[in-house]
Design an enzyme around this catalytic site. Sequence first.
Site, PDB file in Angstrom:
ATOM      1  N   LYS A  26      43.677  28.936   5.558  1.00 42.59           N
ATOM      2  CA  LYS A  26      44.909  28.162   5.473  1.00 42.59           C
ATOM      3  C   LYS A  26      46.003  29.003   4.823  1.00 42.59           C
ATOM      4  O   LYS A  26      45.740  29.797   3.912  1.00 42.59           O
ATOM      5  CB  LYS A  26      44.678  26.887   4.657  1.00 42.59           C
ATOM      6  N   HIS A 122      31.638  44.431  -4.196  1.00 46.18           N
ATOM      7  CA  HIS A 122      31.202  44.311  -2.809  1.00 46.18           C
ATOM      8  C   HIS A 122      32.404  44.575  -1.897  1.00 46.18           C
ATOM      9  O   HIS A 122      33.380  43.818  -1.920  1.00 46.18           O
ATOM     10  CB  HIS A 122      30.642  42.907  -2.547  1.00 46.18           C
ATOM     11  N   GLY A 387      16.763  57.426 -46.416  1.00 41.70           N
ATOM     12  CA  GLY A 387      16.607  57.858 -45.033  1.00 41.70           C
ATOM     13  C   GLY A 387      16.702  59.355 -44.901  1.00 41.70           C
ATOM     14  O   GLY A 387      16.506  60.096 -45.871  1.00 41.70           O
ATOM     15  N   GLN A 388      17.032  59.806 -43.688  1.00 40.28           N
ATOM     16  CA  GLN A 388      17.092  61.221 -43.375  1.00 40.28           C
ATOM     17  C   GLN A 388      18.076  61.968 -44.280  1.00 40.28           C
ATOM     18  O   GLN A 388      17.841  63.095 -44.674  1.00 40.28           O
ATOM     19  CB  GLN A 388      17.517  61.399 -41.907  1.00 40.28           C
ATOM     20  N   GLY A 390      19.422  60.765 -47.323  1.00 39.42           N
ATOM     21  CA  GLY A 390      19.363  60.494 -48.748  1.00 39.42           C
ATOM     22  C   GLY A 390      19.277  59.010 -49.040  1.00 39.42           C
ATOM     23  O   GLY A 390      18.926  58.203 -48.179  1.00 39.42           O
ATOM     24  N   VAL A 391      19.625  58.639 -50.290  1.00 42.22           N
ATOM     25  CA  VAL A 391      19.495  57.260 -50.766  1.00 42.22           C
ATOM     26  C   VAL A 391      20.699  56.426 -50.303  1.00 42.22           C
ATOM     27  O   VAL A 391      21.833  56.913 -50.261  1.00 42.22           O
ATOM     28  CB  VAL A 391      19.398  57.246 -52.303  1.00 42.22           C
ATOM     29  N   THR A 450      30.181  52.302 -45.982  1.00 39.97           N
ATOM     30  CA  THR A 450      30.198  51.469 -44.776  1.00 39.97           C
ATOM     31  C   THR A 450      30.147  49.987 -45.143  1.00 39.97           C
ATOM     32  O   THR A 450      29.917  49.607 -46.296  1.00 39.97           O
ATOM     33  CB  THR A 450      28.998  51.779 -43.854  1.00 39.97           C
ATOM     34  N   ASP A 498      19.949  58.638 -31.468  1.00 43.87           N
ATOM     35  CA  ASP A 498      18.810  58.160 -32.262  1.00 43.87           C
ATOM     36  C   ASP A 498      18.814  56.629 -32.303  1.00 43.87           C
ATOM     37  O   ASP A 498      18.602  56.032 -33.352  1.00 43.87           O
ATOM     38  CB  ASP A 498      18.872  58.743 -33.673  1.00 43.87           C
TER      39      ASP A 498
END
Length: 636
Positions: A26, A122, A387-388, A390-391, A450, A498
């Site tokens: 239409k 599409h 961790g990898q 430090g504290v 952080t 990681d």
Amino acid sequence: MSDIKLEEIFIKRSQQKKKTSPLNYKERWFILTQEKVAYYDFDSEKGKRKGLKGTVDLEKVKCVETVQPETNTPQERMYAFQIIYDEGPLYIFAKTEDVRTLWINELKKLVRFNKDLMQKYHPCFWVDGVWLCCQQEVKQAMGCKVLESSTKNGFQSTFRRTSRKPLPPTPKVEKLGRPLPPEPPEPPASSASMTVVAEYDYTPVTPQDLELRKDEEYTILERSDPNWWKARDKYGKEGYIPSNYVVEAERGLEKFDWYSKNMNRSQAEQLLKSENKDGGFLVRESSRAGKYTVSLLAKSGVEMGGSCRHYNICTTQQGQFYLAEKHHFQTIPELINYHQHNAAGMVSRLKHIVSNRAQPPSTAGLGYGVWEIDPRDLTFIKELGSGQFGVVKYGKWQGQHDVAIKMIKEGSMSEDDFIEEAKIMMKLRNENLVQLYGVCTKQRPIYIVTEFLANGCLLTYLKEGLKQHPTSVQLLEMCKDVSEGMAYLESQQYIHRDLAARNCLVDANGTVKVTDFGLSRYVLDDEYTSSAGSKFPVRWSPPEVLLYCKFSSKSDIWAYGVLMWEVYTLGKLPYERLNNTEIVDQVSRGLRLFRPQLANDKVYSIMTSCWCDKPDERPTFQELAFNVQDLLYELQ
């Protein structure tokens, strides 16, 4: 309509929402404005517009593209184009190629920053229950042709649902020497002023900042920095404000206390039950982009403490909103106002607004231009873990802001390289990334400051933090959070390297956020950086990393599949019976993780799509986020 951009008479094809519906074509009078496409019936003899037949909000548009004509197509339907939005494709036929090109270019310009633009589409029509291009029989099926990532018309595909950022260009090959990724693109400063309303109070931190008071209006003067806008208050004072603390005046749902942005189903239930009010309700974004859900607590049932119901807000073909079939409204606020007085088919009327506005979101930095933090402003309260590097300790900045402080062990990191990149990393802001606030580099050890997340590491949360057996919705919501954080990183050309449950954190509301993205590039430990080392994340790595140390966004995709497996096993160790050497050998030969008991076939198929041998055959994070969202929508 003073803001009309384009106006044209087109042929429109019916949307054929059912396989058995006959197609019809239409003529309609189409009008394009800044906010929507509207089409009307019209009187061809008098050349006058008549009744409105339908609208499409531009913010809901996912794709605008040409459509290949069918065989034996009549001349008047040769120049087809499609507008794809929540309800599917709207097919429109222009009279000439020039008119079609004009409309496509203008539409693409208007929707280029939409949050859920597609990467695939599409190219042919949906006819009688099948896509003519790929023969798929599901209307919502992923497109079969990749959109060209072209910006010649100011348009680029972007990832789904998270923030309005452009997709990355083709990833550059990494050179030796660990080069820095490009700085995230910044939008041009807007010359036109904009009025906004503060959703939260903001106390200035630097002399350049401007105080915000909740519900007051401010004029935006400059938006060159996406995270910090220059603004003027009603007294004429100017300064910088966090852009995620304000919402444009007179637009959007954010100004209503009942609207809870970025809240999922599990969080809504938790908040409603904690308020414990019969008829307590909120409105949230649905798991399907562009849709909204009303979450309601009713105590009339037999369940102790009441039960939560979730009602999807539906739209008619004319763009009206409804919860009950017979009660349609032009706007969502009108709908909510009606149902605050009438149940109209729901288990209860909407009696009490429940809001999550108490806690403001994280800012990109602790003030405009602040990235070097004075360690004297930090108070150390307790150790969170190590961790990898430090504290990590929980503390306060200036005695009032919760922060996490990563104390970098000397000799563990290439510090100078990281400090340069930290300035760029601070500009990355997404609801599903842990926000970097700043660094302390004037002394040793250096500190990384952080956002603090109360529920800690996702891995520990899966093993110990869940107070009850998780529902399938909760598990999928965790996966959705990570996929959207990673889709944002992907859009900014960041490779995590990681990704695992141990490198995600959980906030007080249960939202999962990705952390430590890109930090592995600065590790100086050979045991960590070499795939032969015992600290290398072998269990999360694809064959091309294990054999050739070839990292890319596609290696992050593999790791995401393993992270999903961790979520659905509630924190089990992948390949727990194999050592690293056996994993390298067997994964390279085709070994894959088994389907967890809590994962159904659809969830497991998403995992296995991440584990293709050929990196190019793995999905993007945008596609993963899309697939997870669709599964969530099915569950709700």
